[in-house]
Scaffold this motif. Sequence first.
Motif, short mmCIF file in Angstrom:
data_model
loop_
_atom_site.label_atom_id
_atom_site.label_comp_id
_atom_site.label_asym_id
_atom_site.label_seq_id
_atom_site.Cartn_x
_atom_site.Cartn_y
_atom_site.Cartn_z
N GLU A 1 70.98 105.38 -3.83
CA GLU A 1 70.77 106.23 -5.13
C GLU A 1 72.12 106.69 -5.56
O GLU A 1 73.00 107.31 -4.88
CB GLU A 1 69.84 107.37 -4.58
CG GLU A 1 69.12 107.96 -5.90
CD GLU A 1 68.24 109.18 -5.69
OE1 GLU A 1 68.27 110.10 -6.69
OE2 GLU A 1 67.29 108.84 -4.74
N LYS A 2 72.29 106.58 -6.79
CA LYS A 2 73.43 106.95 -7.39
C LYS A 2 73.49 108.34 -8.26
O LYS A 2 72.29 108.85 -8.61
CB LYS A 2 73.84 105.95 -8.74
CG LYS A 2 73.91 104.48 -8.27
CD LYS A 2 75.42 104.43 -7.38
CE LYS A 2 75.36 102.67 -7.11
NZ LYS A 2 76.13 102.51 -5.84
N GLY A 3 74.47 109.04 -8.44
CA GLY A 3 74.58 110.19 -9.41
C GLY A 3 74.27 111.55 -8.57
O GLY A 3 73.68 112.25 -9.13
N LEU A 4 74.20 111.20 -7.12
CA LEU A 4 73.87 112.55 -6.36
C LEU A 4 75.26 113.35 -6.32
O LEU A 4 76.23 113.02 -5.40
CB LEU A 4 73.40 112.16 -4.98
CG LEU A 4 71.96 111.39 -5.24
CD1 LEU A 4 71.71 110.73 -3.77
CD2 LEU A 4 71.01 112.32 -5.82
N VAL A 5 75.18 114.71 -6.66
CA VAL A 5 76.32 115.57 -6.30
C VAL A 5 75.91 116.90 -5.90
O VAL A 5 74.76 117.59 -6.18
CB VAL A 5 76.93 115.70 -7.89
CG1 VAL A 5 78.31 116.77 -7.59
CG2 VAL A 5 77.43 114.56 -8.38
N GLU A 6 76.55 117.24 -4.84
CA GLU A 6 76.26 118.69 -4.28
C GLU A 6 77.57 119.32 -3.80
O GLU A 6 78.25 118.67 -3.16
CB GLU A 6 75.17 118.53 -3.17
CG GLU A 6 74.51 119.76 -2.66
CD GLU A 6 73.42 120.30 -3.30
OE1 GLU A 6 72.80 121.21 -2.92
OE2 GLU A 6 73.15 119.99 -4.69
N PRO A 7 77.78 120.61 -3.89
CA PRO A 7 78.85 121.20 -3.26
C PRO A 7 78.83 121.03 -1.70
O PRO A 7 77.79 121.22 -1.24
CB PRO A 7 79.02 122.35 -3.84
CG PRO A 7 78.40 122.36 -5.01
CD PRO A 7 77.17 121.55 -4.97
N PRO B 1 82.12 120.43 -5.68
CA PRO B 1 80.95 119.29 -5.91
C PRO B 1 81.47 117.99 -5.38
O PRO B 1 82.49 117.50 -5.43
CB PRO B 1 81.03 119.31 -7.19
CG PRO B 1 81.41 120.65 -7.69
CD PRO B 1 82.48 121.06 -6.99
N ILE B 2 80.75 117.35 -4.67
CA ILE B 2 80.91 115.98 -3.91
C ILE B 2 79.92 115.14 -4.25
O ILE B 2 78.60 115.02 -4.13
CB ILE B 2 81.00 116.27 -2.28
CG1 ILE B 2 81.91 117.25 -1.84
CG2 ILE B 2 80.97 114.91 -1.78
CD1 ILE B 2 83.49 117.02 -1.87
N GLU B 3 80.64 113.98 -5.01
CA GLU B 3 79.86 112.86 -5.29
C GLU B 3 79.49 112.32 -3.91
O GLU B 3 80.22 111.69 -3.22
CB GLU B 3 80.40 111.76 -6.33
CG GLU B 3 79.60 110.84 -6.78
CD GLU B 3 80.24 110.12 -7.89
OE1 GLU B 3 80.29 108.76 -7.85
OE2 GLU B 3 81.00 110.69 -8.61
N LEU B 4 78.16 112.12 -3.63
CA LEU B 4 77.63 111.23 -2.41
C LEU B 4 77.08 109.77 -2.69
O LEU B 4 76.89 109.62 -3.74
CB LEU B 4 76.37 112.11 -1.87
CG LEU B 4 76.51 113.50 -1.67
CD1 LEU B 4 75.29 114.28 -1.39
CD2 LEU B 4 77.47 113.83 -0.32
N GLY B 5 77.59 109.02 -1.71
CA GLY B 5 77.19 107.75 -1.59
C GLY B 5 77.10 107.05 -0.32
O GLY B 5 77.02 107.79 0.54
#
Length: 330
Positions: free
Chosen positions: A248-254, A280-284
């Motif tokens: 899933e793309k576009g997931l961001v959480e500090p 904020p960290i972009e997760l992948g």
Amino acid sequence: MVKAVVAGASGGIGQPLSLLLKLSPLIDELALYDVVNTPGVAADLSHISSNAKIAGYLPANDGAKAAFKDADIIVIPAGIPRKPGMSRDDLFNINAGIVKGLIEIAAEVAPKAFILVISNPVNSTVPIAAEVLKAKGVFNAQRLFGVTTLDIVRAETFVAEIAGKSKPQELTVPVIGGHSGETIVPLFSKITPAVTIPDDKYDALVNRVQFGGDEVVKAKDGLGSATLSMAYAGYRFAEKILRALNGEKGLVEPSFVYLSGVPGGDEIKKATGLDFFSVPIELGPNGAERAINVLGDITEKEKVLLKAAVEGLKGNIEKGVTFAHNPPQK
């Protein structure tokens, strides 16, 4: 097959966190580890009709190694609450020692796992974890996270109350810095969709986000702390990691991360002078794919908060690194 582990699964955070993870359709196997009661917690949760197979482990017979082996994600809420007559240093030494021991096991039997540290003080326990992983030759900064999500959850809730929003979860409120008191820096100027915080409510709102945990301790009459909301926050972050692994793309959480090991982190390290910081960290699929620099064009008030946070974090991080290399002799 996705294997998740909760280390400290019998505690006030660990039990509700284990319940939430048992409900996740993204987990196939859930291993619960603690020094007491885990077989009972696992038996109880095993009756829930969701797909995760569950098992509880105790220290006997290398239980921690069995629980952690080949894990994809390890969530660590382990630790003890402060007891009457116990100094903060005593509490730190015990919890830091617990985290150090768990990370040593993870490094050995699940070196590629995503590790989510909830155990307080996060500002120090994450640096401890990083140093242990470095010493074992398996450190990957993109896979080590300090969970600061409770600060974000609180900020969303409290801002929504002031702004009269009925759906707090639709707000994005960046909270940066660390995970205790003045090291927590809510950036209200960067809320999306934009919300205006009245000047006469600003200071109280900042204070409430920074010290929201005290509200809970007071309401529980000194008999507990924020366990249920922390369990939700831990689950929310873990689920985002699992969704990112799923593509899933576009997931961001500090999250509180080692900046130099995360793409984009060096710019933030240069601005703060710190090795660890929550942004904020972009997760992948690789974990922390990118650290997002939100320090540009912050307000004067936010700059004051940031300065105090950086000062506090310097000591916290140093304390963790020192402990990892020179733990107190028992």
